[in-house]
Design an enzyme around this catalytic site. Structure first.
Site, PDB file in Angstrom:
ATOM      1  CG  ASN A 148       3.272  -4.353  52.987  1.00 14.36           C
ATOM      2  OD1 ASN A 148       2.347  -4.837  52.327  1.00 14.36           O
ATOM      3  ND2 ASN A 148       3.425  -3.047  53.167  1.00 14.36           N
ATOM      4  CD1 TRP A 149       4.721 -10.432  50.249  1.00 17.53           C
ATOM      5  CD2 TRP A 149       3.167 -11.556  49.107  1.00 17.53           C
ATOM      6  NE1 TRP A 149       4.958 -11.766  50.437  1.00 17.53           N
ATOM      7  CE2 TRP A 149       4.016 -12.484  49.752  1.00 17.53           C
ATOM      8  CE3 TRP A 149       2.105 -12.041  48.334  1.00 17.53           C
ATOM      9  CZ2 TRP A 149       3.836 -13.868  49.634  1.00 17.53           C
ATOM     10  CZ3 TRP A 149       1.918 -13.413  48.226  1.00 17.53           C
ATOM     11  CH2 TRP A 149       2.788 -14.317  48.859  1.00 17.53           C
ATOM     12  CE  LYS A 150       5.586  -1.627  50.302  1.00 19.05           C
ATOM     13  NZ  LYS A 150       6.146  -0.274  50.325  1.00 19.05           N
ATOM     14  CG  HIS A 157       2.094   0.798  54.822  1.00 22.31           C
ATOM     15  ND1 HIS A 157       2.491   1.697  53.861  1.00 22.31           N
ATOM     16  CD2 HIS A 157       3.115  -0.082  54.968  1.00 22.31           C
ATOM     17  CE1 HIS A 157       3.710   1.369  53.439  1.00 22.31           C
ATOM     18  NE2 HIS A 157       4.116   0.298  54.103  1.00 22.31           N
ATOM     19  CD  GLU A 170       3.350   2.070  50.362  1.00 27.36           C
ATOM     20  OE1 GLU A 170       2.669   1.049  50.207  1.00 27.36           O
ATOM     21  OE2 GLU A 170       4.607   2.058  50.366  1.00 27.36           O
ATOM     22  CD  GLU A 199       6.645   0.222  57.653  1.00 29.03           C
ATOM     23  OE1 GLU A 199       7.306  -0.728  57.224  1.00 29.03           O
ATOM     24  OE2 GLU A 199       5.624   0.638  57.090  1.00 29.03           O
ATOM     25  N   GLY A 232      10.858   2.016  50.700  1.00 28.51           N
ATOM     26  CA  GLY A 232      11.005   1.844  49.254  1.00 28.51           C
ATOM     27  C   GLY A 232      12.033   2.752  48.609  1.00 28.51           C
ATOM     28  CB  SER A 234      15.358   0.679  52.646  1.00 23.78           C
ATOM     29  OG  SER A 234      14.616   1.487  51.758  1.00 23.78           O
ATOM     30  N   GLY A 258       9.036  -4.613  52.955  1.00 29.67           N
ATOM     31  CA  GLY A 258       8.310  -4.432  51.706  1.00 29.67           C
ATOM     32  C   GLY A 258       9.026  -5.130  50.562  1.00 29.67           C
ATOM     33  N   GLY A 259       9.824  -4.375  49.810  1.00 31.56           N
ATOM     34  CA  GLY A 259      10.471  -4.893  48.599  1.00 31.56           C
ATOM     35  C   GLY A 259      11.160  -6.234  48.780  1.00 31.56           C
TER      36      GLY A 259
HETATM   37  C1  PEP Z   1       6.906  -1.236  53.779  1.00 34.34           C
HETATM   38  O1  PEP Z   1       6.247  -0.961  52.790  1.00 34.34           O
HETATM   39  O2  PEP Z   1       6.339  -1.474  54.847  1.00 34.34           O
HETATM   40  C2  PEP Z   1       8.358  -1.238  53.650  1.00 34.34           C
HETATM   41  C3  PEP Z   1       9.068  -1.259  54.733  1.00 34.34           C
HETATM   42  O3  PEP Z   1       8.861  -1.216  52.375  1.00 34.34           O
HETATM   43  P1  PEP Z   1      10.397  -1.410  51.941  1.00 34.34           P
HETATM   44  O4  PEP Z   1      10.944  -2.537  52.759  1.00 34.34           O
HETATM   45  O5  PEP Z   1      10.342  -1.722  50.494  1.00 34.34           O
HETATM   46  O6  PEP Z   1      11.089  -0.125  52.242  1.00 34.34           O
END
Ligand code: PEP
Length: 249
Positions: free
Chosen positions: A9-11, A94, A96, A166, A172, A212, A233-234
């Site tokens: 997920n590049w966001k 998600h 967010e 999640e 994050g 994470s 994500g990251g």
């Molecule tokens: C996400 O945004 O779906 C996510 C899991 O982010 P991260 O891996 O950065 O925690």
């Protein structure tokens, strides 16, 4: 047999050219894996990234879709448009989106249905915030999100759903759920699916962990019997880290 999946997920990261480069690098590195790899890019990247991805098992996804079919909804992007750009998956719900854009269960249920109608596979996200876990409400929160978001789908549609657990406190933050916490919740989700859709559909549904996840912790998380991969994500913004997670299987 359910699929093993690693979805990035590049966001809201990477300009178009940078995204193209990242997709090109991932495309070069994906080979000889039985893991389904998905790149969920910003909308404007979709059609360009689609031109690049040519490996077996490598798919394109979006991060959101509109809750309406088409029409006067300025700024929105419909499931039909996403499909027409070449995507196969779409992230729905998600945390967010739930928290910053107030997306509620009813809205998310509409998005799931529009995604399915347009032949997109929804990656449906659920997860509790830290206060809910501390208050020992995390199981009921996640159960409620899944029931309200998904449980009016008929069997034939549920067959095409991917779930991502999640925990919001892990997204994050660098604080990853323990392997035991992830397995506990994934097993509860799977049991919930058994009770609504039966064992066969529940066994065939991929349940991803997100929060994470990194190459260094993915192996332990993915070793759990009910953890079928990750929503990343990251770490998906770096091709080596992302592929390190894919290879953690
Ligand atoms: C996400 O945004 O779906 C996510 C899991 O982010 P991260 O891996 O950065 O925690």
């Amino acid at each position: 047999m359910r699929k093993k999946i690693v979805a990035g997920n590049w966001k809201m990261n990477r300009k178009l050219q940078e995204g193209i480069e990242l997709a090109r690098t991932v495309n070069e590195k994906v080979s000889g894996t039985d893991v389904t790899v998905i790149l969920c890019t910003p909308f404007i990247h979709l059609s360009e990234v689609k031109k690049i991805l040519n490996r077996d098992g490598l798919f394109l996804g979006a991060q959101n879709c509109a809750s309406e079919e088409s029409g006067a909804y300025t700024g929105e992007v419909s499931a039909e448009m996403i499909k027409s750009a070449g995507a196969s998956y779409v992230i729905v719900g998600h945390s967010e989106r739930r928290s910053y854009y107030n997306e509620d269960d009813l809205t998310l249920n509409k998005k799931v249905k529009l995604a399915l109608k347009n032949d997109l596979i929804p990656i449906f996200c659920c997860g509790e915030v830290l206060e809910e876990r501390k208050a020992k409400k995390h199981l009921s929160v996640v159960k409620n999100q899944i029931e309200k978001g998904l449980f009016d789908l008929p069997d034939r549609d549920f067959n095409r759903i991917v779930i991502a657990y999640e925990p919001v406190w892990a997204i994050g933050t660098g604080v990853v759920a323990t392997s035991g916490q992830a397995q506990e919740m994934h097993k509860i989700i799977r049991d919930l699916l058994v009770s609504r859709y039966g064992k066969e559909i529940a066994d065939d549904t991929s349940i991803l962990y997100g929060g994470s996840c990194k190459p260094s912790n993915a192996r332990e998380l993915f070793a759990n019997p009910d953890v079928d991969g990750g929503l990343i994500g990251g770490a998906s913004l770096n091709a080596d880290d992302f592929m390190g997670i894919v290879h953690a299987f």
